[in-house]
Structures are given as C-alpha cells and as structure tokens.
Design a protein around this motif. Structure first.
Motif, mmCIF file in Angstrom:
data_model
loop_
_atom_site.group_PDB
_atom_site.id
_atom_site.type_symbol
_atom_site.label_atom_id
_atom_site.label_comp_id
_atom_site.label_asym_id
_atom_site.label_seq_id
_atom_site.Cartn_x
_atom_site.Cartn_y
_atom_site.Cartn_z
ATOM 1 N N GLY A 231 1.104 2.551 1.785
ATOM 2 C CA GLY A 231 -0.052 3.321 2.620
ATOM 3 C C GLY A 231 -0.115 4.487 2.391
ATOM 4 O O GLY A 231 -0.546 5.566 2.419
ATOM 5 N N THR A 232 0.550 4.911 3.302
ATOM 6 C CA THR A 232 1.601 5.881 4.227
ATOM 7 C C THR A 232 2.164 6.934 3.070
ATOM 8 O O THR A 232 1.696 8.126 2.853
ATOM 9 N N VAL A 233 2.365 6.428 1.940
ATOM 10 C CA VAL A 233 2.791 7.632 1.253
ATOM 11 C C VAL A 233 1.631 8.090 -0.027
ATOM 12 O O VAL A 233 1.527 9.038 -0.076
ATOM 13 N N LEU A 234 0.923 7.014 -0.319
ATOM 14 C CA LEU A 234 -0.616 7.091 -0.838
ATOM 15 C C LEU A 234 -1.076 8.174 0.251
ATOM 16 O O LEU A 234 -1.315 8.950 -0.740
ATOM 17 N N GLY A 235 -0.737 8.421 1.425
ATOM 18 C CA GLY A 235 -1.882 9.553 2.470
ATOM 19 C C GLY A 235 -0.870 11.093 2.122
ATOM 20 O O GLY A 235 -1.404 11.898 2.429
ATOM 21 N N GLN A 236 -0.059 10.740 1.417
ATOM 22 C CA GLN A 236 1.009 11.848 2.294
ATOM 23 C C GLN A 236 0.787 12.604 0.185
ATOM 24 O O GLN A 236 1.852 14.206 1.039
ATOM 25 N N VAL A 237 1.443 12.229 -0.378
ATOM 26 C CA VAL A 237 2.149 12.705 -1.549
ATOM 27 C C VAL A 237 0.642 12.555 -2.926
ATOM 28 O O VAL A 237 -0.068 11.722 -2.353
ATOM 29 N N GLY A 238 0.886 13.152 -3.922
ATOM 30 C CA GLY A 238 -0.456 12.404 -4.937
ATOM 31 C C GLY A 238 -0.192 11.984 -5.442
ATOM 32 O O GLY A 238 1.333 11.480 -5.922
ATOM 33 N N MET A 239 -0.899 11.491 -6.141
ATOM 34 C CA MET A 239 -0.843 10.043 -7.637
ATOM 35 C C MET A 239 -0.782 10.781 -8.966
ATOM 36 O O MET A 239 -1.497 11.737 -8.877
ATOM 37 N N ALA A 240 -0.787 9.973 -9.958
ATOM 38 C CA ALA A 240 -0.625 10.852 -10.697
ATOM 39 C C ALA A 240 -1.072 9.359 -12.025
ATOM 40 O O ALA A 240 -2.233 8.566 -11.978
ATOM 41 N N LEU A 241 -0.398 9.130 -13.391
ATOM 42 C CA LEU A 241 -1.335 8.528 -14.424
ATOM 43 C C LEU A 241 -2.026 7.287 -14.224
ATOM 44 O O LEU A 241 -2.708 6.840 -14.475
ATOM 45 N N HIS A 242 -1.001 6.672 -13.415
ATOM 46 C CA HIS A 242 -1.298 5.260 -13.200
ATOM 47 C C HIS A 242 -2.412 5.060 -12.213
ATOM 48 O O HIS A 242 -3.555 4.516 -12.687
ATOM 49 N N HIS A 243 -2.719 5.811 -11.061
ATOM 50 C CA HIS A 243 -4.236 5.694 -10.661
ATOM 51 C C HIS A 243 -5.413 6.437 -10.799
ATOM 52 O O HIS A 243 -6.323 5.777 -10.775
ATOM 53 N N LYS A 244 -4.885 7.272 -11.859
ATOM 54 C CA LYS A 244 -6.264 8.008 -12.575
ATOM 55 C C LYS A 244 -6.770 6.901 -14.183
ATOM 56 O O LYS A 244 -7.973 6.560 -13.938
ATOM 57 N N LEU A 245 -6.159 5.793 -14.302
ATOM 58 C CA LEU A 245 -6.198 5.277 -15.426
ATOM 59 C C LEU A 245 -6.891 4.037 -14.257
ATOM 60 O O LEU A 245 -7.936 3.318 -14.959
ATOM 61 N N CYS A 246 -5.772 3.484 -13.545
ATOM 62 C CA CYS A 246 -6.859 2.283 -12.390
ATOM 63 C C CYS A 246 -8.431 2.972 -11.987
ATOM 64 O O CYS A 246 -8.883 1.950 -12.487
ATOM 65 N N HIS A 247 -8.609 3.844 -12.018
ATOM 66 C CA HIS A 247 -9.771 4.727 -11.129
ATOM 67 C C HIS A 247 -10.560 4.338 -12.190
ATOM 68 O O HIS A 247 -12.485 4.043 -12.448
ATOM 69 N N THR A 248 -10.588 5.278 -13.566
ATOM 70 C CA THR A 248 -11.068 5.249 -14.608
ATOM 71 C C THR A 248 -11.370 4.059 -15.056
ATOM 72 O O THR A 248 -12.688 3.499 -15.224
ATOM 73 N N LEU A 249 -10.432 2.350 -15.444
ATOM 74 C CA LEU A 249 -10.877 1.396 -15.496
ATOM 75 C C LEU A 249 -12.071 0.256 -14.635
ATOM 76 O O LEU A 249 -12.736 -0.207 -14.586
ATOM 77 N N GLY A 250 -11.357 1.000 -13.368
ATOM 78 C CA GLY A 250 -12.459 0.426 -12.075
ATOM 79 C C GLY A 250 -13.991 0.750 -11.546
ATOM 80 O O GLY A 250 -14.781 -0.185 -12.450
ATOM 81 N N GLY A 251 -13.697 2.631 -12.158
ATOM 82 C CA GLY A 251 -15.315 2.960 -12.084
ATOM 83 C C GLY A 251 -15.531 2.807 -13.120
ATOM 84 O O GLY A 251 -16.539 1.975 -12.990
ATOM 85 N N SER A 252 -16.025 3.038 -14.616
ATOM 86 C CA SER A 252 -16.260 2.868 -15.764
ATOM 87 C C SER A 252 -15.896 1.231 -16.172
ATOM 88 O O SER A 252 -17.826 1.062 -17.022
ATOM 89 N N PHE A 253 -15.163 0.937 -15.902
ATOM 90 C CA PHE A 253 -15.812 -0.764 -17.118
ATOM 91 C C PHE A 253 -15.692 -1.648 -15.614
ATOM 92 O O PHE A 253 -15.270 -3.617 -15.897
#
Ligand code: NAD
Length: 357
Positions: A231-253
């Motif tokens: 969780g600490t690293v999530l708050g410190q650095v940017g995320m990329a493809l993996h989080h983008k895909l999960c955000h799309t799949l959770g949010g739109s489907f």
C-alpha cells in the motif's frame, strides 16, 4: 542486488503505524494521542458488529457509528456520512474494514479535514495512500491530497484472521499488484523498490501458511505487513497497465475489485516483462521460475485464486469494448500499449491461459 539509482526523489509521509495482535483494542489511546475525544466509527453493513464492538472499546471517546460504507465510495453516501459526523460533533474518524470503509473515511477527511485512524481488515492497502477514488453519476474519479492520507494505522492480525480464505487470496494478489507495478514505475526510487520487493516476499512467504491455517496470527501478521508495504508503494509511485485494466474492468463491466486484480496480474506482468525483464527480476527471484508472469500465474493457482475473467462472469463478447476502453486515453507503460495487443492480453486472461513471459 543493489537498489541504488543515480537520480531519484522520495517523499515520506507522517503516519504512525502500529502492528500487534489485539492492537485495535488500543484505539481509544490513539484517539487521545491525536488530541481528539469524539470519534465517528465507520464500517460496511456486513462489518457493523465489529464497528459496534469497537465503539464499545472506545467508550466515552466514541461519538457515533456509521455503518453504510459501500464499494467505490459513492458521493451520496459520503454526504450522508459527513452530515452524520457534523451532527455528532465528531473530531476524528476511526474506519474499521477494507478499502471501501477506508475510502469513506478518506472522503469525509477530504471534505472536513478530520484526522483518521484506520484499522484495515483486508490487504487492499488504501490506508497507506493519500489517494481517494469516489463515484458520482456512475463515473469514478480519483483525487490525491495530503488531507486524504490517514494519520494512524492499526494493523491487528486478529481482525484479518476472520477474512474468508478466498477473499484473503484475492486481496493479497490485489496488494501484490501494487508492488509489481512499483518495480517498473517511472518515478520509482530505491526506497519504493525495497518496499515493493519486501512486500512481495512477505506475501509469498506467509500466504501459503494462511491458506493452510487461516486463524494463525503470525502468518496473518506477516500478510498485513505485506499489505502495508505494498500500500505504501501504491501511494508513492505511479501505476501503469495492470491498474488501468483493472480500473476499466471494474468500472465499466462491474467486475469484483480484488478478484479482477488476481486474474489480470500474471497477464499484465508478462506483457511488461518483455520490455523490462531486469526490473521484474525480484518477482522471479521471490517466486522462482524463469518468467515473472508465468510464476505469478502458478502462485495464484496454488493459492486457489480465480485465474480467468470467464470465472468472474465477464462475457467474451465484451472483450472488444474492454480493449477499446482501456486504450482510448494514452498513458505511460513500460511496454507500449495498442488495442490489438491489449485485446490479445484480455483474451488470454478471459480464458485463464498461463502466460509465457
Ligand atoms: P471491501 O472493503 O469492499 O471489502 C469487501 C467485503 O469484505 C465487504 O463486504 C467487507 O465488509 C468485507 N470484509 C472486509 N474485511 C473483512 C473481514 N476481515 N472479514 C469478513 N469480511 C470482511 O474490499 P477491498 O478489496 O478491501 O477494497 C476495495 C475498494 O478499495 C475498491 O473500491 C478500491 O478501489 C479501493 N481501494 C482504494 C485504494 C486507494 O489508495 N485509494 C487502494 C486500494 C483499494
């Protein structure tokens, strides 16, 4: 291996973190240490009993209990909770639960600047970030602000000991995903890489023991330690493809949050391993095997996690639209992203194939 980089920037955060089985029973002390005396306790409806018990433990320093936290932090619920906090004259928040409850506490804090104590009961890691995701009119937006970051975190292994094994495993893989993406983040630094590597190691060492004996407090404590680091690293650095895909799949489907992370992680990792194999070496070192995506797939299977989007109820006919949505807005990723390659990745994730990288 050295974590040194010739140039980097690192921003620390002022947060008190306590680990101990039973530490949540000292919440009243933490309320007082904040200089507060009227805590509003938050939870989801299924965890209302735990919230009421906590309020009892808080005694005179409990001002009220609000048990209607739900996934994705709808603004309408936050507005009700803020009104409740004002009506009971709360001077701090105590959130007991997973990312949904923590999210509500952060949403209240962002609007009122009330200090927060978080008692996590999953491994999502939201308690360690200054990020708030909230939903209004079906659209999820993200805000980052120092006011959002909780002041105190109490990691109590007794509370995760009741987390069902299936949720334990998917929540752990959700946390590990933060660490995997931190390893190749553009703004990574030696500290974030150390935290991410140790977070992965903690989960890989303790999760099999938790699956074998879910009530074992030592292994449960180590999984919470992994959750804190990830969780600490999530708050410190940017995320990329993996989080983008999960955000799309959770949010739109409407796919479930932690389960979706569990399914996508091996595939997003394999996709990026082609571009940054050296940066993903800690995953191979910790899990064994020659390919990080394949090693994560094997680990997830061994732990009994779902491995396909099909199992999560996604229709194969939605994959085209998912690939389109996930590639409409450009974003940085170590391996350049285009619609065809993401469509292939999603097909493999839908079928539950073992990635070959
Ligand atoms: P959650 O908080 O929604 O919990 C899922 C369900 O499990 C809920 O019904 C909850 O009451 C129950 N539960 C939680 N702990 C339990 C326990 N110990 N025993 C029995 N039941 C328990 O799920 P989550 O995965 O922890 O959080 C997901 C949410 O957090 C998403 O909305 C996600 O976007 C958000 N999140 C935000 C950040 C951030 O930094 N902003 C980081 C990670 C996750």
């Amino acid at each position: 291996m050295s974590y040194f980089q010739t140039s980097f920037e690192q921003q620390g955060a002022a947060v008190r973190v306590r680990f101990a089985p039973g530490v949540s029973r000292e919440a009243a002390l933490e309320v007082a240490r904040l200089g507060c005396s009227r805590a509003l306790v938050l939870s989801t409806p299924p965890q209302a009993d735990g919230a009421l018990m906590l309020a009892e433990t808080l005694g005179a320093s409990a001002a009220g209990v609000f048990t209607r936290a739900v996934m994705h932090t709808p603004v309408a619920v936050t507005e009700e909770a803020v009104a409740h906090a004002l009506s009971v004259k709360a001077d701090c928040i105590v959130a007991i639960g997973g990312g949904s409850t923590t999210g509500l506490g952060k949403a209240i804090a962002w609007r009122t600047d009330l200090p927060q104590i978080v008692i996590p009961t999953t491994y999502a890691g939201s308690e360690a970030t200054g990020i708030l995701g909230q939903t209004e009119n079906g659209i999820k937006t993200t805000v980052t602000d120092p006011k959002i970051r909780p002041e105190v975190i109490l990691y109590d292994a007794e509370l995760v000991a009741t987390l069902p094994v299936a949720m334990t495993v998917t929540s752990a893989l959700n946390a590990m995903a933060h660490a995997v993406e931190a390893l190749y983040a553009q703004n990574r630094n030696p500290i974030s890489t150390m935290l991410a590597t140790e977070g992965l190691r903690a989960f890989v060492s303790s999760l099999p023991a938790v699956v074998a004996e879910p009530a074992g407090l030592t292994a449960r404590g180590e999984t919470l330690y992994g959750a804190w680091l990830c969780g600490t690293v999530l708050g410190q650095v940017g995320m990329a493809l993996h989080h983008k895909l999960c955000h799309t799949l959770g949010g739109s489907f409407d796919l479930p949050h932690a389960e979706t992370h569990a399914v996508i992680l091996p595939h997003a990792t394999a996709f990026n391993a082609r571009a940054v194999p050296e940066l993903l070496k800690p995953v191979r070192d910790i899990l064994g095997g020659t390919a990080p995506g394949a090693a994560l797939h094997d680990f997830a299977r061994r732990m009994g996690a779902p491995t396909s989007l099909r199992e999560l109820g996604m229709a194969e006919s939605d994959l085209d639209r998912a690939a389109e949505l996930a590639t409409t807005k450009p974003y940085w990723n170590p391996q350049p992203v285009d619609r065809q390659s993401i469509r292939r990745l999603l097909q493999a994730a839908w079928s539950g194939d073992k990635p070959d990288a």
